[in-house]
Design a protein around this motif. Structure first.
Motif, PDB file in Angstrom:
ATOM      1  N   LEU A 270       5.048  25.725  49.844  1.00  0.00           N
ATOM      2  CA  LEU A 270       4.285  26.146  48.667  1.00  0.00           C
ATOM      3  C   LEU A 270       2.792  26.089  48.942  1.00  0.00           C
ATOM      4  CD1 LEU A 270       4.243  26.997  45.702  1.00  0.00           C
ATOM      5  CD2 LEU A 270       4.344  24.573  45.072  1.00  0.00           C
ATOM      6  N   ALA A 271       2.337  25.014  49.590  1.00  0.00           N
ATOM      7  CA  ALA A 271       0.926  24.898  49.929  1.00  0.00           C
ATOM      8  C   ALA A 271       0.492  26.034  50.864  1.00  0.00           C
ATOM      9  CB  ALA A 271       0.647  23.543  50.584  1.00  0.00           C
ATOM     10  N   ALA A 272       1.334  26.340  51.848  1.00  0.00           N
ATOM     11  CA  ALA A 272       1.011  27.412  52.798  1.00  0.00           C
ATOM     12  C   ALA A 272       0.933  28.767  52.096  1.00  0.00           C
ATOM     13  CB  ALA A 272       2.054  27.447  53.912  1.00  0.00           C
ATOM     14  N   ALA A 273       1.856  29.020  51.165  1.00  0.00           N
ATOM     15  CA  ALA A 273       1.857  30.297  50.439  1.00  0.00           C
ATOM     16  C   ALA A 273       0.610  30.430  49.576  1.00  0.00           C
ATOM     17  CB  ALA A 273       3.110  30.405  49.575  1.00  0.00           C
ATOM     18  N   ASN A 274       0.210  29.350  48.926  1.00  0.00           N
ATOM     19  CA  ASN A 274      -0.993  29.400  48.103  1.00  0.00           C
ATOM     20  C   ASN A 274      -2.235  29.619  48.957  1.00  0.00           C
ATOM     21  OD1 ASN A 274       0.221  29.050  45.549  1.00  0.00           O
ATOM     22  ND2 ASN A 274       0.364  26.845  45.866  1.00  0.00           N
ATOM     23  N   LEU A 275      -2.283  28.979  50.131  1.00  0.00           N
ATOM     24  CA  LEU A 275      -3.425  29.158  51.020  1.00  0.00           C
ATOM     25  C   LEU A 275      -3.472  30.590  51.561  1.00  0.00           C
ATOM     26  CD1 LEU A 275      -5.752  27.461  52.115  1.00  0.00           C
ATOM     27  CD2 LEU A 275      -4.330  26.943  54.114  1.00  0.00           C
ATOM     28  N   ALA A 276      -2.311  31.148  51.899  1.00  0.00           N
ATOM     29  CA  ALA A 276      -2.255  32.531  52.380  1.00  0.00           C
ATOM     30  C   ALA A 276      -2.690  33.510  51.292  1.00  0.00           C
ATOM     31  CB  ALA A 276      -0.848  32.860  52.861  1.00  0.00           C
ATOM     32  N   SER A 277      -2.435  33.158  50.028  1.00  0.00           N
ATOM     33  CA  SER A 277      -2.846  34.017  48.911  1.00  0.00           C
ATOM     34  C   SER A 277      -4.358  34.114  48.816  1.00  0.00           C
ATOM     35  CB  SER A 277      -2.273  33.481  47.593  1.00  0.00           C
ATOM     36  OG  SER A 277      -0.858  33.485  47.616  1.00  0.00           O
ATOM     37  N   VAL A 278      -5.040  33.079  49.276  1.00  0.00           N
ATOM     38  CA  VAL A 278      -6.503  33.103  49.294  1.00  0.00           C
ATOM     39  C   VAL A 278      -7.002  34.059  50.370  1.00  0.00           C
ATOM     40  CG1 VAL A 278      -8.589  31.722  49.637  1.00  0.00           C
ATOM     41  CG2 VAL A 278      -6.610  30.720  48.469  1.00  0.00           C
TER      42      VAL A 278
ATOM     43  N   SER B 125      -5.003  24.479  32.390  1.00  0.00           N
ATOM     44  CA  SER B 125      -5.521  25.736  31.850  1.00  0.00           C
ATOM     45  C   SER B 125      -7.042  25.781  31.824  1.00  0.00           C
ATOM     46  CB  SER B 125      -4.939  25.997  30.457  1.00  0.00           C
ATOM     47  OG  SER B 125      -3.563  26.281  30.527  1.00  0.00           O
ATOM     48  N   PRO B 126      -7.728  24.767  31.275  1.00  0.00           N
ATOM     49  CA  PRO B 126      -9.195  24.825  31.308  1.00  0.00           C
ATOM     50  C   PRO B 126      -9.758  24.721  32.720  1.00  0.00           C
ATOM     51  CG  PRO B 126      -8.437  22.736  30.392  1.00  0.00           C
ATOM     52  CD  PRO B 126      -7.245  23.615  30.486  1.00  0.00           C
ATOM     53  N   VAL B 127      -9.068  23.986  33.601  1.00  0.00           N
ATOM     54  CA  VAL B 127      -9.521  23.891  34.992  1.00  0.00           C
ATOM     55  C   VAL B 127      -9.462  25.260  35.656  1.00  0.00           C
ATOM     56  CG1 VAL B 127      -9.012  22.921  37.265  1.00  0.00           C
ATOM     57  CG2 VAL B 127      -8.891  21.469  35.236  1.00  0.00           C
ATOM     58  N   PHE B 128      -8.374  25.991  35.421  1.00  0.00           N
ATOM     59  CA  PHE B 128      -8.253  27.332  35.986  1.00  0.00           C
ATOM     60  C   PHE B 128      -9.348  28.251  35.449  1.00  0.00           C
ATOM     61  CE2 PHE B 128      -3.413  26.860  36.796  1.00  0.00           C
ATOM     62  CZ  PHE B 128      -3.689  26.206  37.983  1.00  0.00           C
ATOM     63  N   GLY B 129      -9.682  28.092  34.175  1.00  0.00           N
ATOM     64  CA  GLY B 129     -10.743  28.911  33.606  1.00  0.00           C
ATOM     65  C   GLY B 129     -12.064  28.692  34.319  1.00  0.00           C
ATOM     66  N   LEU B 130     -12.393  27.434  34.613  1.00  0.00           N
ATOM     67  CA  LEU B 130     -13.628  27.119  35.326  1.00  0.00           C
ATOM     68  C   LEU B 130     -13.582  27.658  36.755  1.00  0.00           C
ATOM     69  CD1 LEU B 130     -14.136  23.437  34.097  1.00  0.00           C
ATOM     70  CD2 LEU B 130     -15.379  25.478  33.343  1.00  0.00           C
ATOM     71  N   LEU B 131     -12.420  27.535  37.400  1.00  0.00           N
ATOM     72  CA  LEU B 131     -12.284  28.031  38.772  1.00  0.00           C
ATOM     73  C   LEU B 131     -12.419  29.548  38.827  1.00  0.00           C
ATOM     74  CD1 LEU B 131      -9.347  25.770  40.035  1.00  0.00           C
ATOM     75  CD2 LEU B 131     -11.734  25.674  40.774  1.00  0.00           C
ATOM     76  N   LEU B 132     -11.833  30.240  37.850  1.00  0.00           N
ATOM     77  CA  LEU B 132     -11.954  31.697  37.804  1.00  0.00           C
ATOM     78  C   LEU B 132     -13.403  32.120  37.646  1.00  0.00           C
ATOM     79  CD1 LEU B 132      -8.891  32.696  35.584  1.00  0.00           C
ATOM     80  CD2 LEU B 132      -9.282  33.403  37.949  1.00  0.00           C
ATOM     81  N   HIS B 133     -14.117  31.387  36.820  1.00  0.00           N
ATOM     82  CA  HIS B 133     -15.535  31.703  36.605  1.00  0.00           C
ATOM     83  C   HIS B 133     -16.348  31.458  37.876  1.00  0.00           C
ATOM     84  CE1 HIS B 133     -19.310  32.184  34.441  1.00  0.00           C
ATOM     85  NE2 HIS B 133     -19.732  31.042  34.973  1.00  0.00           N
ATOM     86  N   ALA B 134     -15.974  30.411  38.625  1.00  0.00           N
ATOM     87  CA  ALA B 134     -16.743  30.039  39.806  1.00  0.00           C
ATOM     88  C   ALA B 134     -16.390  30.873  41.032  1.00  0.00           C
ATOM     89  CB  ALA B 134     -16.537  28.560  40.111  1.00  0.00           C
ATOM     90  N   GLY B 135     -15.098  31.168  41.232  1.00  0.00           N
ATOM     91  CA  GLY B 135     -14.704  31.834  42.470  1.00  0.00           C
ATOM     92  C   GLY B 135     -13.553  32.797  42.344  1.00  0.00           C
ATOM     93  N   GLY B 136     -13.205  33.192  41.130  1.00  0.00           N
ATOM     94  CA  GLY B 136     -12.115  34.142  40.949  1.00  0.00           C
ATOM     95  C   GLY B 136     -10.761  33.543  41.259  1.00  0.00           C
ATOM     96  N   ASP B 137      -9.760  34.402  41.407  1.00  0.00           N
ATOM     97  CA  ASP B 137      -8.394  33.901  41.619  1.00  0.00           C
ATOM     98  C   ASP B 137      -8.249  33.202  42.966  1.00  0.00           C
ATOM     99  OD1 ASP B 137      -6.823  36.064  43.582  1.00  0.00           O
ATOM    100  OD2 ASP B 137      -8.478  36.931  42.463  1.00  0.00           O
ATOM    101  N   ARG B 138      -9.105  33.511  43.958  1.00  0.00           N
ATOM    102  CA  ARG B 138      -9.032  32.813  45.241  1.00  0.00           C
ATOM    103  C   ARG B 138      -9.262  31.308  45.047  1.00  0.00           C
ATOM    104  NH1 ARG B 138      -9.514  36.591  49.690  1.00  0.00           N
ATOM    105  NH2 ARG B 138     -10.401  38.581  49.037  1.00  0.00           N
ATOM    106  N   ALA B 139     -10.184  30.952  44.178  1.00  0.00           N
ATOM    107  CA  ALA B 139     -10.442  29.535  43.914  1.00  0.00           C
ATOM    108  C   ALA B 139      -9.234  28.871  43.267  1.00  0.00           C
ATOM    109  CB  ALA B 139     -11.675  29.397  43.016  1.00  0.00           C
ATOM    110  N   VAL B 140      -8.531  29.609  42.392  1.00  0.00           N
ATOM    111  CA  VAL B 140      -7.331  29.068  41.744  1.00  0.00           C
ATOM    112  C   VAL B 140      -6.253  28.784  42.779  1.00  0.00           C
ATOM    113  CG1 VAL B 140      -5.441  29.584  40.146  1.00  0.00           C
ATOM    114  CG2 VAL B 140      -7.799  30.168  39.534  1.00  0.00           C
ATOM    115  N   PHE B 141      -6.005  29.731  43.682  1.00  0.00           N
ATOM    116  CA  PHE B 141      -4.957  29.532  44.682  1.00  0.00           C
ATOM    117  C   PHE B 141      -5.337  28.451  45.694  1.00  0.00           C
ATOM    118  CE2 PHE B 141      -3.750  33.930  43.351  1.00  0.00           C
ATOM    119  CZ  PHE B 141      -2.480  33.605  42.894  1.00  0.00           C
ATOM    120  N   ALA B 142      -6.612  28.311  45.990  1.00  0.00           N
ATOM    121  CA  ALA B 142      -7.042  27.230  46.880  1.00  0.00           C
ATOM    122  C   ALA B 142      -6.760  25.869  46.245  1.00  0.00           C
ATOM    123  CB  ALA B 142      -8.532  27.377  47.199  1.00  0.00           C
TER     124      ALA B 142
END
Length: 369
Positions: free
Chosen positions: A87-95, A147-164
């Protein structure tokens, strides 16, 4: 924010912390889908309806893995660790990937890991009413936090930050790898056919998640693209949805006519599709969260009451609901592409209302003994 405290209280009830942590990470992956869908569509330059394909692929492999794990795997620390590393590898590859087709394949492989982790958690608590509640409530609790953490990450770095962040989070449960009780092979292999009323309820749960996921996955797109709501605000709306789920998920009393709660969720789905003002998202998604978890456990109880072999039907219900969630984003994408968000809400709500009324009909009908 009381969610971390509640999680610790749950852990003290006897459920292995590693199982709770893995369940929380798995839940976080699914929560990220509706919140980050708009960002994913922008990153790959595809329509939101097309972007939803990755969610269907992820859930499709989740269905296969959760169904097959109990038949071909034995619960153990090695399986637990391997699933988390995958799972960790898949999320990292998504970035890293910039190709949408590769992204879809990667998310499908993440669904494989998620299915195994979900099976591992439920295989250890099945039959223990208190610990089953512990696992069930992790989802809403995790939603409040992430949910709020993802919102901050999206604002800071988009979905790549979420998957990281998800890649890092997937490694945390490795520090709490639990011991596993093994279910005898002959017990896992034994299967019986569902009685007619149980089959109706299983079909209803499929319709519920089919219609619900079709609308819910595109909820973030509706709020961001249609109503111009900021991604960070959307994340807090979804957090309110999760927070409202906690008291209804933890309720220990009877749940008569649980299907009526599902009818209420169908009304929320219609309202979300037709929503015309951003402020309306707060009551709609909050009521949706409370009503969903007020109804579904009651349907589980009804299913057990109407089944000759409740343990087997519980597994069937989980697989059926996962299948509905897998197909839902495809249906939602099609409806958004050829119709509108309003049409999406109407169709999704109709499917959910059918599910709720079917459950009411089964509960009201008492077979002759």
């Amino acid at each position: 924010m009381q969610a971390p405290i509640r999680l610790l209280r749950v852990a003290r009830m006897g459920t292995a912390p590693g199982l709770l942590a893995a369940t929380a990470v798995s839940t976080a992956v699914f929560i990220a889908t509706p919140i980050s869908l708009s960002s994913i569509a922008d990153r790959f330059g595809v329509a939101p309806g097309t972007a939803g394909i990755f969610s269907a692929a992820q859930l499709g492999l989740f269905v296969i893995a959760s169904w097959a794990s109990g038949r071909f795997l034995t619960p153990g620390r090695g399986v637990f660790r391997l699933a988390l590393i995958m799972l960790a590898a898949a999320n990292l590859a998504s970035v890293a990937t910039d190709v949408f087709l590769a992204f879809v394949v990667i998310r499908a492989l993440s669904g494989l890991s998620l299915g195994v982790l979900t099976w591992l958690a439920w295989s250890q608590v099945f039959g223990d009413e208190q610990r089953q509640g512990d696992i069930a409530v992790v989802g809403p609790l995790a939603g409040v936090v992430v949910s709020p953490v993802f919102g901050l990450l999206l604002h800071a770095g988009g979905d790549r930050a979420v998957f990281a962040a998800l890649a890092a989070a997937a490694l945390v449960p490795l520090a709490f790898t639990p011991e596993f009780a093994v279910v005898a092979a002959e017990e896992r292999a034994r299967r019986t056919r569902a009685v007619p009323q149980a089959m109706v309820l299983i079909a209803a749960l499929t319709l519920l998640t089919l219609g619900g996921s079709a609308v819910f996955v595109f909820g973030g797109v509706i709020l961001i693209d249609k109503l111009d709501m900021a991604p960070a605000t959307v994340s807090f709306v979804y957090s309110a949805n999760a927070l409202a789920s906690i008291p209804s998920a933890r309720w220990r009393g009877p749940r008569p006519l649980a299907g009526l709660w599902l009818v209420l969720t169908s009304m929320c789905a219609v309202a979300l599709g037709l929503i015309g003002a951003a402020w309306m998202a707060w009551p709609v998604l909050t009521v949706w969260g409370f009503a969903f978890w007020a109804g579904v456990p009651g349907v589980y109880t009804l299913l057990a009451d109407r089944s000759a072999h409740p343990a087997e039907r519980a597994g069937d219900a989980q697989a059926a609901m996962a299948a509905g969630r897998a197909i839902g984003p495809l249906l939602g994408g099609l409806l958004v592409s050829v119709w509108s968000f309003g049409g999406l809400g109407l169709v999704g709500g109709a499917l959910m209302a059918t599910a709720g009324l079917s459950c009411v009909a089964v509960e009201r009908y008492r077979p002759k003994k």
